[in-house]
Write a protein that holds these residues in place. Sequence first.
Motif, short mmCIF file in Angstrom:
data_model
loop_
_atom_site.label_atom_id
_atom_site.label_comp_id
_atom_site.label_asym_id
_atom_site.label_seq_id
_atom_site.Cartn_x
_atom_site.Cartn_y
_atom_site.Cartn_z
N PHE A 174 -2.38 6.21 1.79
CA PHE A 174 -2.95 5.23 1.55
C PHE A 174 -2.59 4.10 2.68
CE2 PHE A 174 -3.76 6.13 -3.14
CZ PHE A 174 -5.08 5.51 -3.36
N TYR A 210 -2.50 2.69 -8.67
CA TYR A 210 -2.43 2.22 -7.37
C TYR A 210 -2.72 0.87 -7.38
CZ TYR A 210 -3.67 1.06 -2.46
OH TYR A 210 -3.86 0.66 -1.44
N TYR A 238 -5.24 4.74 5.12
CA TYR A 238 -6.46 4.20 4.31
C TYR A 238 -6.56 2.70 4.36
CZ TYR A 238 -10.32 3.75 1.24
OH TYR A 238 -11.53 3.17 0.67
N GLU A 239 -5.58 2.03 4.07
CA GLU A 239 -5.94 0.53 4.12
C GLU A 239 -5.71 0.02 5.63
OE1 GLU A 239 -6.74 -1.36 1.61
OE2 GLU A 239 -6.26 -0.08 -0.15
N ALA A 294 0.75 -1.16 -0.03
CA ALA A 294 -0.14 -0.01 -0.06
C ALA A 294 0.94 1.30 0.00
CB ALA A 294 -0.87 -0.17 1.18
N GLY A 326 0.86 3.47 -3.35
CA GLY A 326 0.30 4.90 -3.18
C GLY A 326 1.40 5.98 -3.62
#
Length: 267
Positions: free
Chosen positions: A68, A259, A71-72, A9, A13
């Motif tokens: 990211f 991404y 976020y993940e 990620a 990202g």
Amino acid sequence: MEPRESWAALAAGGVAGVCVDLILFPLDTVKTRLQSPQGFRKAGGFRGIYAGVPSTAIGSFPNAAAFFITYEYVKSVLHCGSTSYLTPVTHMVAASFGEVVACLIRVPSEVIKQRAQVSPSSGTFRILSHTLYHEGIQGLYRGYKSTVLREIPFSLVQFPLWESLKDLWSWKQGHVVDSWQSAVCGAFAGGFAAAVTTPLDVAKTRIMLAKAGSTNASGNVLAALGGIWRTQGLSGLFAGVVPRMTAISLGGFIFLGTYEKTRQLLL
């Protein structure tokens, strides 16, 4: 989230952020100059449309990577035990946390970039030195609050819509969407989110470009919006909406598609 997924990620990202920011930089410059209080022509017109690109080149990777991975991670934590109807809320919360973290990196880069975009004769390093000398570190974070207040509503629209469009497309075709299909979903989601949050983007630009000591320099978003409404009306609040929608639609296609593809390759 496993360590391998975290690194995927972060790297995906970062790569996506660099690609989209450098490819779409000219459109971003035009949008910034349209929103500038001095007007498009005085801000540079179509001259020097790559002014400020060093700031973007340096800040893009860590900014997008920070978003990211946050976020993940938040999404994976909130997904545990959550029901399907709460999925959009999960995406909203995860995107909001991602923006708060990413803006710690994005805002200093954005301040220098936008000041260079409306003063193309001044170099990036000169603008950075001038900002630090006259305003200190807090000058680099001018507009942090307005940026977060712009990015969170944007993400609250974009990411749940992106995830929902992907789920719908996956259901229709009977298998998970390909990276190009994810990119198409990202373009639609980004363009729609860009349109509805343009007034917040205009306010953020005015705050970042305001002279030190002026009313807008205080960072009050509502005051900035009120001032724009009184002097320019609705057209002022939506200044630059077309290049913003265009840039972010293309950006959503490149950013989210890159991404997904990079993450798939790394996993």
